[in-house]
Write a protein that holds these residues in place. Structure first.
Motif, mmCIF file in Angstrom:
data_model
loop_
_atom_site.group_PDB
_atom_site.id
_atom_site.type_symbol
_atom_site.label_atom_id
_atom_site.label_comp_id
_atom_site.label_asym_id
_atom_site.label_seq_id
_atom_site.Cartn_x
_atom_site.Cartn_y
_atom_site.Cartn_z
ATOM 1 N N PHE A 122 0.830 -1.212 0.000
ATOM 2 C CA PHE A 122 0.000 0.000 0.000
ATOM 3 C C PHE A 122 0.862 1.259 0.000
ATOM 4 N N VAL A 123 1.876 1.289 0.875
ATOM 5 C CA VAL A 123 2.767 2.454 0.957
ATOM 6 C C VAL A 123 3.500 2.661 -0.369
ATOM 7 N N ALA A 124 4.008 1.559 -0.949
ATOM 8 C CA ALA A 124 4.728 1.654 -2.220
ATOM 9 C C ALA A 124 3.803 2.131 -3.330
ATOM 10 N N THR A 125 2.560 1.664 -3.330
ATOM 11 C CA THR A 125 1.599 2.068 -4.355
ATOM 12 C C THR A 125 1.233 3.538 -4.212
ATOM 13 N N ALA A 126 1.034 4.004 -2.974
ATOM 14 C CA ALA A 126 0.716 5.407 -2.740
ATOM 15 C C ALA A 126 1.850 6.307 -3.229
ATOM 16 N N ALA A 127 3.092 5.923 -2.942
ATOM 17 C CA ALA A 127 4.251 6.701 -3.391
ATOM 18 C C ALA A 127 4.324 6.726 -4.909
ATOM 19 N N LYS A 128 4.012 5.602 -5.516
ATOM 20 C CA LYS A 128 4.047 5.494 -6.971
ATOM 21 C C LYS A 128 3.010 6.401 -7.620
ATOM 22 N N VAL A 129 1.782 6.407 -7.106
ATOM 23 C CA VAL A 129 0.712 7.226 -7.690
ATOM 24 C C VAL A 129 1.058 8.702 -7.592
ATOM 25 N N VAL A 130 1.552 9.137 -6.429
ATOM 26 C CA VAL A 130 1.944 10.546 -6.252
ATOM 27 C C VAL A 130 3.059 10.913 -7.231
ATOM 28 N N GLY A 131 4.049 10.036 -7.353
ATOM 29 C CA GLY A 131 5.161 10.299 -8.264
ATOM 30 C C GLY A 131 4.733 10.380 -9.715
ATOM 31 N N PHE A 132 3.822 9.506 -10.124
ATOM 32 C CA PHE A 132 3.376 9.510 -11.505
ATOM 33 C C PHE A 132 2.527 10.732 -11.826
ATOM 34 N N LEU A 163 11.939 6.341 -7.215
ATOM 35 C CA LEU A 163 10.498 6.104 -7.113
ATOM 36 C C LEU A 163 10.139 4.771 -7.767
ATOM 37 N N GLY A 164 10.748 4.521 -8.913
ATOM 38 C CA GLY A 164 10.477 3.282 -9.629
ATOM 39 C C GLY A 164 10.882 2.061 -8.821
ATOM 40 N N LEU A 165 12.017 2.133 -8.159
ATOM 41 C CA LEU A 165 12.476 0.997 -7.350
ATOM 42 C C LEU A 165 11.528 0.718 -6.189
ATOM 43 N N ILE A 166 11.043 1.796 -5.547
ATOM 44 C CA ILE A 166 10.100 1.628 -4.434
ATOM 45 C C ILE A 166 8.810 0.980 -4.918
ATOM 46 N N SER A 167 8.272 1.496 -6.029
ATOM 47 C CA SER A 167 7.003 0.978 -6.535
ATOM 48 C C SER A 167 7.140 -0.454 -7.044
ATOM 49 N N LEU A 168 8.274 -0.780 -7.621
ATOM 50 C CA LEU A 168 8.480 -2.132 -8.139
ATOM 51 C C LEU A 168 8.638 -3.156 -7.015
ATOM 52 N N VAL A 169 9.206 -2.733 -5.902
ATOM 53 C CA VAL A 169 9.259 -3.621 -4.735
ATOM 54 C C VAL A 169 7.835 -3.933 -4.273
ATOM 55 N N GLY A 170 6.987 -2.890 -4.215
ATOM 56 C CA GLY A 170 5.595 -3.094 -3.842
ATOM 57 C C GLY A 170 4.879 -4.013 -4.811
ATOM 58 N N SER A 171 5.114 -3.827 -6.110
ATOM 59 C CA SER A 171 4.483 -4.672 -7.124
ATOM 60 C C SER A 171 4.954 -6.117 -7.008
ATOM 61 N N THR A 172 6.235 -6.295 -6.722
ATOM 62 C CA THR A 172 6.774 -7.652 -6.566
ATOM 63 C C THR A 172 6.082 -8.373 -5.413
ATOM 64 N N ILE A 173 5.876 -7.661 -4.303
ATOM 65 C CA ILE A 173 5.176 -8.251 -3.158
ATOM 66 C C ILE A 173 3.765 -8.666 -3.560
ATOM 67 N N GLY A 174 3.054 -7.742 -4.221
ATOM 68 C CA GLY A 174 1.678 -8.022 -4.616
ATOM 69 C C GLY A 174 1.562 -9.189 -5.567
ATOM 70 N N TRP A 175 2.451 -9.261 -6.561
ATOM 71 C CA TRP A 175 2.370 -10.314 -7.562
ATOM 72 C C TRP A 175 2.755 -11.682 -7.003
ATOM 73 N N ILE A 176 3.753 -11.715 -6.125
ATOM 74 C CA ILE A 176 4.137 -13.004 -5.545
ATOM 75 C C ILE A 176 3.035 -13.506 -4.609
ATOM 76 N N MET A 177 2.409 -12.588 -3.853
ATOM 77 C CA MET A 177 1.264 -12.971 -3.032
ATOM 78 C C MET A 177 0.164 -13.572 -3.896
ATOM 79 N N LEU A 178 -0.124 -12.913 -5.023
ATOM 80 C CA LEU A 178 -1.182 -13.378 -5.920
ATOM 81 C C LEU A 178 -0.824 -14.724 -6.534
ATOM 82 N N ALA A 179 0.419 -14.848 -6.989
ATOM 83 C CA ALA A 179 0.844 -16.100 -7.631
ATOM 84 C C ALA A 179 0.748 -17.284 -6.676
#
Length: 470
Positions: free
Chosen positions: A173-183, A307-323
């Motif tokens: 959630f934190v990584a996604t929030a940072a990503k949205v603000v940055g974008f 910013l990209g590294l932070i958001s990609l860490v968050g995405s990695t967590i989300g995708w591995i959880m989903l997988a």
């Protein structure tokens, strides 16, 4: 599972946005520029957004009408046939297998993008210097280091998730929030830096790898699979429906997440085409950073890379959880190997997590011999095609409910509306499957991965195997 390990509305929304706005936002501008002119790219986005919206509405509708069927779109495959019939079990298993393989490949697309953006701080990750040469194979320094970085991120995320699903969700959630603000800031800057000359000619023919000229319609067709990758993950809240605090949050999170992601994608991809020349965009390994550097210089590039590294860490967590969640949900319905139901005291699917990441490690080997962008393009094609079959099945299942009238209780208006939405989703899925399998190499590799699941089909629970044999 304890209440503290349940997922609320905003965490579910963050999973949807975080999983959709993952590697795609960072690499797709380059991938799309290779196959389509600016007009082709924008039209592909519009068509894909419309098709995915229909698919998202299908997921939301099925979540309400069939709340007992949770775990992802692949679960609906067994519902197309007579309950507990051989066709039902086989369809459910193969659909789950394909969707799981898609997740494995998707994880690695995100992880390789992380390595790409890390190279902004450590250029040695793209070094062409030779490290080892054996016969016709040459291992370059950059490829070897990329492999190590990707492996560390994969298993580092593994141990973060083992601490608990809610804590992992909060990091996402934190990584996604940072990503949205940055974008949003990127879009504001891009509006001032946009140069019309960079997107001209707006409509132009492209030359494919075989030397053939590709017109506008062909470009849209070629871009269809690539743009769909941007929206893979729209079903994230549906996959975690059994872990949601409220079932009503699942549909709301899916729709809100889709619109947030769509706004970010269309805005950024269009602006990047206006910030870099088409030639520079095609050659770029990290297009967003190269674009922002034209305005803010190297410092701006490093800020965006961070910013990209932070958001990609968050995405990695989300995708591995989903997988890891996909085979667990299927196993609980008798459609996958029972070993995947093993959970620890925190309710986490430990066995599924380990196997998922071990197989994901195999995909990381694609970074050994390819450039980062080539490895990314390879895995997104395989992953996207693996997802399309469950998407098609879910849409077809909605049409089945509409035709039989099941769950509608005489509500003709709702039945007709759902029929139109389901029909659009089926047509869209069919179109992208046809477009994506036009390349024989991609089609063959995808079919081999899908067919490989047959090896494990005989190891389903004995009760199911007997049913199949009857």
């Amino acid at each position: 599972m304890s209440k503290s390990n349940k997922l609320g509305f905003w965490i579910l929304t963050a999973l949807v946005v975080g999983n959709m706005v993952g590697s795609g936002i960072f690499m797709l501008p380059q991938s799309l520029s290779e196959v389509a002119s600016p007009a082709g790219v924008i039209l592909a986005w519009c068509l894909t957004g419309f098709g995915v919206l229909a698919t998202a509405l299908v997921f939301g509708n099925l979540g309400i009408r069939k709340p007992n069927l949770n775990g992802g779109p692949q679960i609906y495959a067994k519902e197309l046939f007579r309950p507990e019939s051989p066709a039902s079990i086989l369809a459910g298993f193969m659909s789950t297998w394909g969707y799981w393989i898609g997740n494995l490949a998707g994880n690695i697309a995100i992880i390789t993008t992380f390595a790409s953006y890390l190279s902004t701080f450590f250029p040695i990750l793209t070094s062409e210097a030779e490290l080892v040469s054996v016969g016709n194979f040459t291992l370059k320094v950059g490829n070897a280091l990329t492999f190590i970085v990707c492996t560390l991120l994969l298993w580092g995320t593994h141990f973060v998730i083992l601490r608990g699903i809610e804590s992992a969700g909060k990091i996402n959630f934190v990584a996604t929030a940072a990503k949205v603000v940055g974008f949003v800031l990127f879009i504001v800057i891009g509006l001032f830096a946009f140069q019309k000359a960079n997107i001209l000619p707006f409509v132009a023919a492209k030359i494919d790898s075989a030397g053939h000229t590709v017109g506008l319609l062909g470009q849209i067709n070629n871009a269809a699979v690539t743009t769909l990758w941007a929206f893979i993950g729209v079903e994230s809240a549906v996959v975690f429906s059994s872990r949601a605090k409220k079932q009503t949050d699942v549909k709301r999170a899916t729709v809100l997440g889709l619109f947030i992601a769509l706004a970010i994608y269309v805005g950024i991809s269009t602006l990047v085409m206006g910030m870099l020349s088409q030639e520079a965009l095609i050659q770029s390994e990290k297009p967003l950073i190269d674009a922002i550097e034209t305005v803010l210089g190297p410092i701006g590039g490093k800020l965006l890379a961070g910013l990209g590294l932070i958001s990609l860490v968050g995405s990695t967590i989300g995708w591995i959880m989903l997988a890891a969640e996909v085979p667990v949900a299927a196993a609980k319905q008798g459609l996958f190997l029972t070993a995947f139901m093993k959970e620890n005291k925190k309710g986490l699917p430990v066995f599924s997590l380990v196997v998922t990441n071990l197989l994901g490690q195999l995909f990381i080997f694609s970074t050994i011999s390819n450039s980062i962008s080539a490895a990314f393009n390879f895995v997104i094609y395989i992953a996207t095609l693996s997802y399309l079959i469950p998407y098609f099945i879910a849409s077809t299942f909605q049409l089945k409910l509409v035709l039989t009238g099941e769950t509608y209780d005489g509500n003709k208006k709702a039945r007709m509306l759902d029929g139109v939405i389901g029909g659009i989703a089926v047509i869209y899925s069919t179109w992208v499957i046809i477009a994506g399998t036009a390349d024989i190499k991609t089609f063959t590799f995808g079919m081999i991965l899908l067919a490989s699941g047959i090896v494990f089909y005989g190891k389903l629970p004995k009760a199911q195997t007997k049913t199949t044999a009857s």
